[in-house]
Design a protein around this motif. Structure first.
Motif, PDB file in Angstrom:
ATOM      1  N   UNK A  27       0.844  -1.189   0.000  1.00 37.10           N
ATOM      2  CA  UNK A  27       0.000   0.000   0.000  1.00 37.10           C
ATOM      3  C   UNK A  27       0.882   1.243   0.000  1.00 37.10           C
ATOM      4  N   UNK A  28       0.731   2.070  -1.024  1.00 33.26           N
ATOM      5  CA  UNK A  28       1.408   3.357  -1.108  1.00 33.26           C
ATOM      6  C   UNK A  28       0.440   4.402  -0.565  1.00 33.26           C
ATOM      7  N   UNK A  29       0.757   4.922   0.632  1.00 29.35           N
ATOM      8  CA  UNK A  29      -0.165   5.808   1.340  1.00 29.35           C
ATOM      9  C   UNK A  29       0.392   7.223   1.399  1.00 29.35           C
ATOM     10  N   UNK A  30      -0.448   8.204   1.062  1.00 31.11           N
ATOM     11  CA  UNK A  30      -0.027   9.598   1.159  1.00 31.11           C
ATOM     12  C   UNK A  30      -1.040  10.501   0.496  1.00 31.11           C
ATOM     13  N   UNK A  31      -0.998  11.771   0.870  1.00 32.04           N
ATOM     14  CA  UNK A  31      -1.985  12.714   0.326  1.00 32.04           C
ATOM     15  C   UNK A  31      -1.757  12.925  -1.165  1.00 32.04           C
ATOM     16  N   UNK A  32      -2.770  13.445  -1.827  1.00 38.39           N
ATOM     17  CA  UNK A  32      -2.688  13.691  -3.266  1.00 38.39           C
ATOM     18  C   UNK A  32      -1.585  14.701  -3.576  1.00 38.39           C
ATOM     19  N   UNK A  33      -0.928  14.487  -4.718  1.00 39.36           N
ATOM     20  CA  UNK A  33       0.132  15.392  -5.142  1.00 39.36           C
ATOM     21  C   UNK A  33       1.527  14.942  -4.791  1.00 39.36           C
ATOM     22  N   UNK A 349      -2.645   2.269  -4.223  1.00 45.49           N
ATOM     23  CA  UNK A 349      -2.430   3.648  -3.785  1.00 45.49           C
ATOM     24  C   UNK A 349      -3.691   4.150  -3.105  1.00 45.49           C
ATOM     25  N   UNK A 350      -3.498   4.808  -1.953  1.00 44.58           N
ATOM     26  CA  UNK A 350      -4.633   5.403  -1.231  1.00 44.58           C
ATOM     27  C   UNK A 350      -4.204   6.758  -0.670  1.00 44.58           C
ATOM     28  N   UNK A 351      -5.142   7.701  -0.660  1.00 45.64           N
ATOM     29  CA  UNK A 351      -4.856   9.041  -0.137  1.00 45.64           C
ATOM     30  C   UNK A 351      -5.370   9.214   1.288  1.00 45.64           C
ATOM     31  N   UNK A 352      -6.429   8.502   1.647  1.00 46.72           N
ATOM     32  CA  UNK A 352      -7.043   8.655   2.969  1.00 46.72           C
ATOM     33  C   UNK A 352      -6.826   7.396   3.797  1.00 46.72           C
ATOM     34  N   UNK A 353      -6.550   7.593   5.078  1.00 46.60           N
ATOM     35  CA  UNK A 353      -6.329   6.452   5.960  1.00 46.60           C
ATOM     36  C   UNK A 353      -7.539   5.535   6.001  1.00 46.60           C
ATOM     37  N   UNK A 354      -8.730   6.107   5.848  1.00 49.55           N
ATOM     38  CA  UNK A 354      -9.961   5.317   5.881  1.00 49.55           C
ATOM     39  C   UNK A 354     -10.083   4.381   4.675  1.00 49.55           C
ATOM     40  N   UNK A 355      -9.306   4.657   3.623  1.00 41.20           N
ATOM     41  CA  UNK A 355      -9.360   3.811   2.424  1.00 41.20           C
ATOM     42  C   UNK A 355      -8.365   2.653   2.469  1.00 41.20           C
ATOM     43  N   UNK A 356      -7.507   2.624   3.506  1.00 40.16           N
ATOM     44  CA  UNK A 356      -6.543   1.522   3.614  1.00 40.16           C
ATOM     45  C   UNK A 356      -7.304   0.249   3.961  1.00 40.16           C
ATOM     46  N   UNK A 357      -7.210  -0.778   3.103  1.00 40.39           N
ATOM     47  CA  UNK A 357      -7.973  -2.002   3.373  1.00 40.39           C
ATOM     48  C   UNK A 357      -7.444  -2.732   4.599  1.00 40.39           C
ATOM     49  N   UNK A 358      -8.328  -3.428   5.267  1.00 38.31           N
ATOM     50  CA  UNK A 358      -7.954  -4.203   6.434  1.00 38.31           C
ATOM     51  C   UNK A 358      -7.183  -5.452   6.000  1.00 38.31           C
ATOM     52  N   UNK A 359      -6.338  -5.950   6.887  1.00 37.25           N
ATOM     53  CA  UNK A 359      -5.600  -7.174   6.602  1.00 37.25           C
ATOM     54  C   UNK A 359      -4.108  -6.917   6.513  1.00 37.25           C
TER      55      UNK A 359
END
Length: 402
Positions: A27-33, A349-359
């Motif tokens: 998972x690549x996590x971070x705000x847009x841009x 890729x996800x921008x919001x922590x709430x979009x990080x899938x469980x597991x």
């Protein structure tokens, strides 16, 4: 198969970056841009030779630079690691290397790292213009048809030259040159255009034929409804599907439209105008399907591509989920996650922590990657400045001695 390390130089917003991946979910996590999409897009380009985000490779190069480089270490099921490298040039042919070997064309490594991308733009495969569907066809064929990219590049070159000639010939006619004399020069390029176009059409027809049945079956499974969907190929050279040797019929077609082509200065028929037909219950989906149905059809189409590539190549493609969770409802999120978790490697890729899938997942902080990259850029710039200062001092010393 999985990518263990990805390194980029002067690729879009990344001057330099190195990312380590693991098998399974990344998972690549971070705000847009911050450049999350640019990282996974680089994998797509290395895999298929193109990006769904642009029709040319020039935007892939960092502003102010002339070349972008993508390198990936790829581990196979036997534990062997191979390094693939692609160099994207602002001018001239794009090049590639395998394990730092001799220089190749980029097309020579296409399909070596099969991947299937799910993106926010996927709904355009149903609702958008034919260009999005042609890109999908090209990427699918690049993975499934040996020699496809070479044929596509050859056709594109011939098409450009023929269009240029059409403009020139129209000017000649306007200046009083006889039509017969003008057309004699066009016949040669038309013959080459037909030859390359027929080859391209046949390969695309084969790929759509492979995708049609699994697409319908996967849609039925995802939608859980009785409505049937169909996928068919809509070639501009439809004579290819009607005749064993379509060349004479296509040639006659061109003869009828020569005046119109010259007047407009464009190739009026050919694979550059191909399309795919997506129908729901026998009606064009782009005119009839709801937003949710379009999303389900797009997911089914990409899953069908995954299934066909996996079966034809006997390898599980890398799955890329680029910011799709923000676009999907809970039901479709669950469907695509269930699909993704069964694969060898997934890049999300996800921008919001709430979009990080469980597991279980390997989470990569893209903001930290960006900070690291900027530190590296600063170190390189400082070193370059020191070297420049050194050269300046040496130059002054030489002048003093002389």
């Amino acid at each position: 198969m999985h990518i263990s390390r990805l390194a980029l130089d002067h690729y879009r917003s990344w001057s330099q970056v190195v990312v380590d991946f693991v098998p399974g979910v990344n998972i690549l996590f971070g705000k847009n841009g911050l450049g999350k999409t640019n990282l996974v897009e680089a994998v797509e380009v290395l895999s298929t030779g193109s990006s769904h985000r642009t029709s040319s490779t020039l935007p892939l190069i960092e502003r102010g630079q002339t070349t972008a480089t993508i390198r990936a270490n790829v581990a196979d099921d036997a534990g062997q690691t191979t390094t693939y490298e692609a160099s994207i040039h602002a001018r001239g042919a794009n090049r590639a290397r395998i394990n730092s070997g001799s220089s190749l064309y980029l097309r020579d490594i296409i399909g070596k790292i099969p991947s299937v991308s799910f993106t926010p733009e996927d709904q355009r495969l149903v609702s958008g213009d034919p260009g999005a569907r042609r890109t999908m066809m090209n990427q699918a064929a690049a993975l499934l048809e040996p020699g496809y990219m070479q044929t596509l590049q050859q056709f594109t070159r011939i098409a450009k030259q023929r269009a240029t000639l059409l403009k020139q010939l129209n000017a000649n006619v306007n200046n009083g040159q006889p039509m017969d004399a003008v057309l004699s020069g066009l016949e040669i390029w038309t013959g080459q255009f037909i030859e390359a176009g027929v080859a391209l059409t046949r390969m695309r027809a084969h790929v759509i034929g492979l995708l049609a049945e699994p697409f319908a079956a996967i849609y039925a499974d995802l939608a859980g409804a009785g409505e049937q969907v169909t996928l068919t190929y809509a070639p501009s050279f439809d004579e290819v599907l009607m005749f064993d040797d379509p060349h004479p019929q296509i040639s006659e077609h061109f003869q009828r439209i020569y005046p119109g082509e010259m007047a407009r200065g464009v190739n009026l028929i050919g694979p550059q105008r191909d399309d795919m037909n997506l129908e729901l219950a026998g009606i064009p989906a782009r005119e009839f399907a709801s937003n949710g149905e379009m999303w389900t059809m797009a997911l089914a189409l990409k899953m069908a591509l995954y299934e066909v590539v996996s079966a034809q190549r006997d390898v599980k493609p890398i799955v890329i989920l680029d910011d799709v969770f923000a676009q999907l409802d809970e039901s479709r999120r669950g469907q695509i996650l269930d699909f993704a978790r069964r694969q060898d490697q997934v890049l999300i890729t996800v921008a919001a922590a709430s979009d990080i899938p469980q597991g279980k997942a390997h989470v990569i902080d893209v903001a930290a990657l960006r900070a690291q990259s900027q530190e590296t850029d600063g170190d390189i710039a400082a070193m370059a400045a020191m070297l420049a200062a050194g050269r300046g001092a040496q130059s002054q010393g030489i002048e003093a001695e002389s």
